[in-house]
Design an enzyme around this catalytic site. Structure first.
Site, PDB file in Angstrom:
ATOM      1  N   ILE A  12      73.994 -38.480  74.649  1.00 56.47           N
ATOM      2  CA  ILE A  12      74.681 -39.634  74.062  1.00 56.47           C
ATOM      3  C   ILE A  12      76.127 -39.752  74.550  1.00 56.47           C
ATOM      4  O   ILE A  12      76.837 -40.681  74.176  1.00 56.47           O
ATOM      5  CB  ILE A  12      74.651 -39.582  72.520  1.00 56.47           C
ATOM      6  CG1 ILE A  12      75.254 -38.264  72.007  1.00 56.47           C
ATOM      7  CG2 ILE A  12      73.227 -39.769  72.004  1.00 56.47           C
ATOM      8  CD1 ILE A  12      75.361 -38.202  70.484  1.00 56.47           C
ATOM      9  N   GLY A  15      81.218 -36.205  79.959  1.00 63.14           N
ATOM     10  CA  GLY A  15      82.610 -36.067  80.361  1.00 63.14           C
ATOM     11  C   GLY A  15      82.678 -35.221  81.606  1.00 63.14           C
ATOM     12  O   GLY A  15      81.650 -34.799  82.153  1.00 63.14           O
ATOM     13  N   GLY A  16      83.890 -34.936  82.048  1.00 63.01           N
ATOM     14  CA  GLY A  16      84.043 -34.180  83.277  1.00 63.01           C
ATOM     15  C   GLY A  16      83.521 -32.760  83.189  1.00 63.01           C
ATOM     16  O   GLY A  16      83.053 -32.203  84.182  1.00 63.01           O
ATOM     17  N   MET A  17      83.602 -32.151  81.996  1.00 57.47           N
ATOM     18  CA  MET A  17      83.202 -30.755  81.844  1.00 57.47           C
ATOM     19  C   MET A  17      82.079 -30.563  80.828  1.00 57.47           C
ATOM     20  O   MET A  17      81.700 -29.429  80.534  1.00 57.47           O
ATOM     21  CB  MET A  17      84.400 -29.907  81.410  1.00 57.47           C
ATOM     22  CG  MET A  17      85.501 -29.804  82.443  1.00 57.47           C
ATOM     23  SD  MET A  17      86.849 -28.751  81.856  1.00 57.47           S
ATOM     24  CE  MET A  17      85.983 -27.199  81.629  1.00 57.47           C
ATOM     25  N   VAL A  20      77.178 -34.481  75.717  1.00 59.47           N
ATOM     26  CA  VAL A  20      76.847 -34.358  74.303  1.00 59.47           C
ATOM     27  C   VAL A  20      75.433 -34.874  74.072  1.00 59.47           C
ATOM     28  O   VAL A  20      75.070 -35.962  74.537  1.00 59.47           O
ATOM     29  CB  VAL A  20      77.851 -35.136  73.427  1.00 59.47           C
ATOM     30  CG1 VAL A  20      77.482 -34.994  71.948  1.00 59.47           C
ATOM     31  CG2 VAL A  20      79.267 -34.638  73.664  1.00 59.47           C
ATOM     32  N   LYS A  35      77.326 -30.192  71.963  1.00 59.59           N
ATOM     33  CA  LYS A  35      78.155 -30.348  73.157  1.00 59.59           C
ATOM     34  C   LYS A  35      77.842 -29.216  74.128  1.00 59.59           C
ATOM     35  O   LYS A  35      78.024 -28.042  73.805  1.00 59.59           O
ATOM     36  CB  LYS A  35      79.635 -30.331  72.794  1.00 59.59           C
ATOM     37  CG  LYS A  35      80.537 -30.563  74.004  1.00 59.59           C
ATOM     38  CD  LYS A  35      81.987 -30.714  73.580  1.00 59.59           C
ATOM     39  CE  LYS A  35      82.866 -31.030  74.784  1.00 59.59           C
ATOM     40  NZ  LYS A  35      84.272 -31.218  74.399  1.00 59.59           N
ATOM     41  N   ASP A 129      93.611 -32.347  73.086  1.00 62.09           N
ATOM     42  CA  ASP A 129      92.989 -33.464  73.808  1.00 62.09           C
ATOM     43  C   ASP A 129      92.891 -34.694  72.911  1.00 62.09           C
ATOM     44  O   ASP A 129      91.862 -35.372  72.870  1.00 62.09           O
ATOM     45  CB  ASP A 129      91.614 -33.051  74.319  1.00 62.09           C
ATOM     46  CG  ASP A 129      91.102 -33.981  75.439  1.00 62.09           C
ATOM     47  OD1 ASP A 129      91.939 -34.632  76.096  1.00 62.09           O
ATOM     48  OD2 ASP A 129      89.885 -34.044  75.647  1.00 62.09           O
TER      49      ASP A 129
END
Length: 292
Positions: A12, A15-17, A20, A35, A129
């Site tokens: 869903i 991201g870069g790292m 999820v 995650k 973040d």
């Protein structure tokens, strides 16, 4: 696909790292968000261990404006963070669709985020973040700060961070970008940049490249605001380069509430005068009718 007692249903978010998953906890029979921290070239072998330690720090938080962390696992050479599943939209998507938020609505969102940040800082946890993508507007009306996946216990910070910078260029505090120093004040700078985005639909230092965005705060003030109204002074305070001059989460919340009171008062007085004139007009009309 499964990881321990969790059934991973579908991705869903990415991201870069990390990515999820919407998943199901078979033991407790409830939906969860999982995650998955992906392997990244250049990260040292201790990255997974640090992720677990940091997620456990986030799990110390239990607050209505913070997405809960339930569990942390290591499996298949990866770290997995099990979190509360919140049906929601993120703030970035909301603003991209609707445009800048009115100051009153931005203040409501900001106060909720500040309440969650204050709880985290009191527990000794840094977020590191804070950005619009990590502010969640839940379907049930709640506003939550999510993704403490890079959280770090404040009392464990010993000098600059090691390893690559994990943050979004438009929302990372100047001292962290330059020196790798994380602090509660750094979270407040990132919050200020997020509040700026709420009001202007762009980050405070919008530049063509990431390097230019990271350098811009040292060159001068943020780009002029046109929609902030009464919130402009508090945004300016939060975005100061010197961390010592920024307000804390609780101080920023007090400033926003004070601004709300000041700018709400004229409207209240105006409405009261209108109601008074209407009442007097009604009385006068009644008297004239009785005399006639």
């Amino acid at each position: 696909m499964r990881i321990d007692r969790y059934r991973l249903d579908r991705v869903i978010g990415t991201g870069g790292m990390s990515r999820v998953w919407l998943a199901h906890d078979d033991l407790l029979d409830r939906p969860v968000a999982v995650k998955e921290i992906l392997p990244v070239a250049g990260l040292d072998v201790a990255a997974g261990t640090r992720t677990v330690a940091e997620a456990r720090a986030a799990a110390r938080l239990a607050h209505p404006n913070v997405v809960r962390v339930y569990d942390v696992l290591l499996g298949g050479g990866r770290a997995w963070i099990i979190m509360e599943h919140v049906p929601c939209r993120d703030l970035e998507a909301l603003v991209r669709e609707r445009g800048p938020l009115p100051p009153a609505e931005a203040a409501r969102v900001g106060l909720a985020v500040l309440t969650g940040l204050d709880a985290a800082h009191r527990a000794g946890v840094l977020h590191r973040d804070v950005k619009p993508h990590n502010v969640l507007i839940a379907d049930d009306g709640r506003i939550l700060l999510g993704d403490f996946g890079v959280a770090l216990l404040a009392d464990r910070v010993q000098g600059p961070e090691s390893g690559p910078l994990v943050a979004s260029p438009g929302y990372v505090a100047p001292e962290r970008a330059r020196d790798g120093e994380s602090s509660a004040a750094g979270d407040l700078w990132s919050f200020g940049a997020t509040l700026y985005f709420c009001l202007e639909a762009r980050p405070p230092f919008a530049r063509p490249t990431a390097a230019e965005q990271l350098a811009a705060p040292f060159a001068g003030p943020p780009d002029p605001m046109v929609n902030a109204g009464p919130l402009e002074p508090v945004v300016a305070e939060l975005l100061q380069v010197d961390p010592a001059r920024r307000p804390s989460a609780i101080e920023a919340a007090e400033r926003i509430r004070a601004l709300q009171r000041v700018h709400r008062s004229p409207a209240v007085v105006f409405v009261a005068w209108v109601m008074a004139f209407a009442l007097l007009g009604g009385i006068a009309a009644a008297l004239l009718t009785s005399l006639a």
